[in-house]
Design a protein around this motif. Structure first.
Motif, PDB file in Angstrom:
ATOM      1  N   ASP A  47       0.830  -1.214   0.000  1.00 60.18           N
ATOM      2  CA  ASP A  47       0.000   0.000   0.000  1.00 60.18           C
ATOM      3  C   ASP A  47       0.862   1.261   0.000  1.00 60.18           C
ATOM      4  O   ASP A  47       0.529   2.262  -0.636  1.00 60.18           O
ATOM      5  CB  ASP A  47      -0.924   0.013   1.221  1.00 60.18           C
ATOM      6  CG  ASP A  47      -2.036  -1.028   1.124  1.00 60.18           C
ATOM      7  OD1 ASP A  47      -2.293  -1.519   0.014  1.00 60.18           O
ATOM      8  OD2 ASP A  47      -2.635  -1.355   2.171  1.00 60.18           O
TER       9      ASP A  47
ATOM     10  N   ARG B 148       2.837   1.990  -3.613  1.00 60.23           N
ATOM     11  CA  ARG B 148       2.076   2.076  -4.860  1.00 60.23           C
ATOM     12  C   ARG B 148       2.218   3.448  -5.516  1.00 60.23           C
ATOM     13  O   ARG B 148       2.463   3.566  -6.720  1.00 60.23           O
ATOM     14  CB  ARG B 148       0.602   1.765  -4.582  1.00 60.23           C
ATOM     15  CG  ARG B 148      -0.244   1.646  -5.844  1.00 60.23           C
ATOM     16  CD  ARG B 148      -1.685   1.336  -5.495  1.00 60.23           C
ATOM     17  NE  ARG B 148      -1.823  -0.018  -4.988  1.00 60.23           N
ATOM     18  CZ  ARG B 148      -2.271  -0.330  -3.775  1.00 60.23           C
ATOM     19  NH1 ARG B 148      -2.605   0.632  -2.927  1.00 60.23           N
ATOM     20  NH2 ARG B 148      -2.389  -1.581  -3.403  1.00 60.23           N
ATOM     21  N   ASP B 149       2.085   4.510  -4.712  1.00 59.66           N
ATOM     22  CA  ASP B 149       2.167   5.858  -5.270  1.00 59.66           C
ATOM     23  C   ASP B 149       3.575   6.201  -5.746  1.00 59.66           C
ATOM     24  O   ASP B 149       3.743   6.993  -6.682  1.00 59.66           O
ATOM     25  CB  ASP B 149       1.711   6.891  -4.233  1.00 59.66           C
ATOM     26  CG  ASP B 149       0.209   6.837  -3.980  1.00 59.66           C
ATOM     27  OD1 ASP B 149      -0.511   6.263  -4.825  1.00 59.66           O
ATOM     28  OD2 ASP B 149      -0.233   7.349  -2.939  1.00 59.66           O
TER      29      ASP B 149
ATOM     30  N   ALA C 191       3.858   4.770  -9.104  1.00 54.31           N
ATOM     31  CA  ALA C 191       3.007   5.531 -10.022  1.00 54.31           C
ATOM     32  C   ALA C 191       3.645   6.867 -10.388  1.00 54.31           C
ATOM     33  O   ALA C 191       3.512   7.350 -11.512  1.00 54.31           O
ATOM     34  CB  ALA C 191       1.634   5.755  -9.394  1.00 54.31           C
ATOM     35  N   ASP C 192       4.371   7.473  -9.432  1.00 55.18           N
ATOM     36  CA  ASP C 192       5.002   8.778  -9.676  1.00 55.18           C
ATOM     37  C   ASP C 192       6.308   8.669 -10.461  1.00 55.18           C
ATOM     38  O   ASP C 192       6.572   9.468 -11.365  1.00 55.18           O
ATOM     39  CB  ASP C 192       5.291   9.483  -8.347  1.00 55.18           C
ATOM     40  CG  ASP C 192       4.032   9.967  -7.661  1.00 55.18           C
ATOM     41  OD1 ASP C 192       3.003  10.108  -8.343  1.00 55.18           O
ATOM     42  OD2 ASP C 192       4.079  10.204  -6.436  1.00 55.18           O
TER      43      ASP C 192
ATOM     44  N   SER D 214       9.425   5.127   1.708  1.00 51.12           N
ATOM     45  CA  SER D 214       7.982   5.299   1.627  1.00 51.12           C
ATOM     46  C   SER D 214       7.254   4.334   2.556  1.00 51.12           C
ATOM     47  O   SER D 214       6.230   4.680   3.158  1.00 51.12           O
ATOM     48  CB  SER D 214       7.512   5.086   0.188  1.00 51.12           C
ATOM     49  OG  SER D 214       6.114   5.196   0.094  1.00 51.12           O
TER      50      SER D 214
ATOM     51  N   HIS E  95      -8.747   0.377  -5.102  1.00 55.86           N
ATOM     52  CA  HIS E  95      -7.566  -0.013  -5.872  1.00 55.86           C
ATOM     53  C   HIS E  95      -7.646   0.439  -7.332  1.00 55.86           C
ATOM     54  O   HIS E  95      -6.631   0.486  -8.017  1.00 55.86           O
ATOM     55  CB  HIS E  95      -7.392  -1.531  -5.843  1.00 55.86           C
ATOM     56  CG  HIS E  95      -7.133  -2.085  -4.480  1.00 55.86           C
ATOM     57  ND1 HIS E  95      -6.009  -1.773  -3.756  1.00 55.86           N
ATOM     58  CD2 HIS E  95      -7.864  -2.931  -3.709  1.00 55.86           C
ATOM     59  CE1 HIS E  95      -6.050  -2.411  -2.593  1.00 55.86           C
ATOM     60  NE2 HIS E  95      -7.167  -3.099  -2.545  1.00 55.86           N
TER      61      HIS E  95
ATOM     62  N   ALA F 225      -5.639   3.638  -8.288  1.00 57.76           N
ATOM     63  CA  ALA F 225      -4.208   3.350  -8.173  1.00 57.76           C
ATOM     64  C   ALA F 225      -3.755   2.448  -9.307  1.00 57.76           C
ATOM     65  O   ALA F 225      -2.670   2.639  -9.874  1.00 57.76           O
ATOM     66  CB  ALA F 225      -3.914   2.701  -6.827  1.00 57.76           C
TER      67      ALA F 225
ATOM     68  N   ALA G 210      -3.448   4.458 -12.450  1.00 55.53           N
ATOM     69  CA  ALA G 210      -2.244   5.300 -12.398  1.00 55.53           C
ATOM     70  C   ALA G 210      -0.992   4.491 -12.697  1.00 55.53           C
ATOM     71  O   ALA G 210      -0.089   4.954 -13.410  1.00 55.53           O
ATOM     72  CB  ALA G 210      -2.131   5.957 -11.023  1.00 55.53           C
TER      73      ALA G 210
ATOM     74  N   ARG H 218       1.512   5.114 -15.901  1.00 58.92           N
ATOM     75  CA  ARG H 218       2.942   5.325 -15.690  1.00 58.92           C
ATOM     76  C   ARG H 218       3.759   4.232 -16.368  1.00 58.92           C
ATOM     77  O   ARG H 218       4.819   4.504 -16.951  1.00 58.92           O
ATOM     78  CB  ARG H 218       3.237   5.339 -14.188  1.00 58.92           C
ATOM     79  CG  ARG H 218       4.700   5.594 -13.861  1.00 58.92           C
ATOM     80  CD  ARG H 218       5.128   6.987 -14.255  1.00 58.92           C
ATOM     81  NE  ARG H 218       6.492   7.031 -14.706  1.00 58.92           N
ATOM     82  CZ  ARG H 218       7.237   8.126 -14.744  1.00 58.92           C
ATOM     83  NH1 ARG H 218       6.720   9.285 -14.336  1.00 58.92           N
ATOM     84  NH2 ARG H 218       8.466   8.112 -15.191  1.00 58.92           N
TER      85      ARG H 218
END
Length: 229
Positions: free
Chosen positions: A18, A21-22, A25-26, A40, A108, A111, A114, A118
């Protein structure tokens, strides 16, 4: 003194998935370092490696986490349906509505989208992994529905390769999602998302060669939306 709560191995893995994930994606797969991921997740790199020996294993875990949401429950339910023109309509609506409207109660989904976006801008590995795990069964069911619809007289003959038809539907849906993704959509379609889904579904079904009478018989967007809701 505050008591420290010890997490189980499964809980720790879930928290790490969890948390990172970002970051993926970034920054994308290649642009993300294990140091970024550990920071993170709030763990050391050594502990990160203990649960996930590679970035690839983390990618796979993220996909598995997404596969537990309502969207994938609906995906599996559709795969269990008998091949028919009606099932073909359901499949096309499911793909388009999933990208345009998302799925209620599925944290989800955004996310996942995203990560897909990406990935396509990066090395494409997350998308390839997704397709390896889930596309084959969907393509087979889609082909079977096309064949059954043709046998039942619900299709017009078109010189289209069946395996490309699956991807063309997905690409239409994905492109709509991309243009709606900014806070201010890149295109003002001048209709509600519900009508946009209906229009795009009709467009895709006619493009596949499904006859208008069959679409009118089998396509009830409001009923399908309630089932997916």
């Amino acid at each position: 003194m505050k008591k420290t709560v010890r997490l189980s191995a499964a809980e720790r893995r879930r928290d790490i998935v969890d948390a990172v994930r970002d970051v993926f994606a970034d920054k994308g797969f290649d642009g993300t370092t294990t140091r970024d991921l550990a920071k993170s997740a709030g763990v050391s790199e050594a502990l990160l490696y203990r649960y996930f020996p590679s970035k690839e294993s983390l990618y796979a875990a993220m996909l598995d986490a997404c596969a537990k949401g309502p969207s994938f429950v609906e995906y599996k339910r559709i795969l269990a349906l008998e091949p028919s023109a009606s099932t073909l309509v359901i499949m096309v609506h499911f793909v388009i509505s999933g990208y345009v409207q998302g799925r209620q109660g599925d944290p989800h989904r955004a996310a996942f989208n995203a990560l897909v976006v990406r990935s396509l801008l990066d090395d494409g590995e997350f998308v390839r992994l997704t397709h390896r795990k889930y596309a084959s069964a969907w393509i087979q069911k889609f082909h079977a529905c096309l064949n059954e619809a043709a046998r039942a007289g619900d299709m017009k003959f078109l010189p289209l390769r069946p395996h490309l038809c699956v991807w063309f539907v997905q690409h239409v849906a994905f492109s709509l999602m991309l243009h709606l993704r900014p806070k201010v959509p890149a295109i003002n379609y001048k209709v509600s998302k519900e009508e946009l889904v209906e229009q795009a579904t009709w467009f895709a079904l006619r493009g596949l060669g499904l006859k208008e009478t069959a679409i009118q018989s089998f396509y009830n967007p409001k009923a399908l939306s309630l089932l997916a809701g």
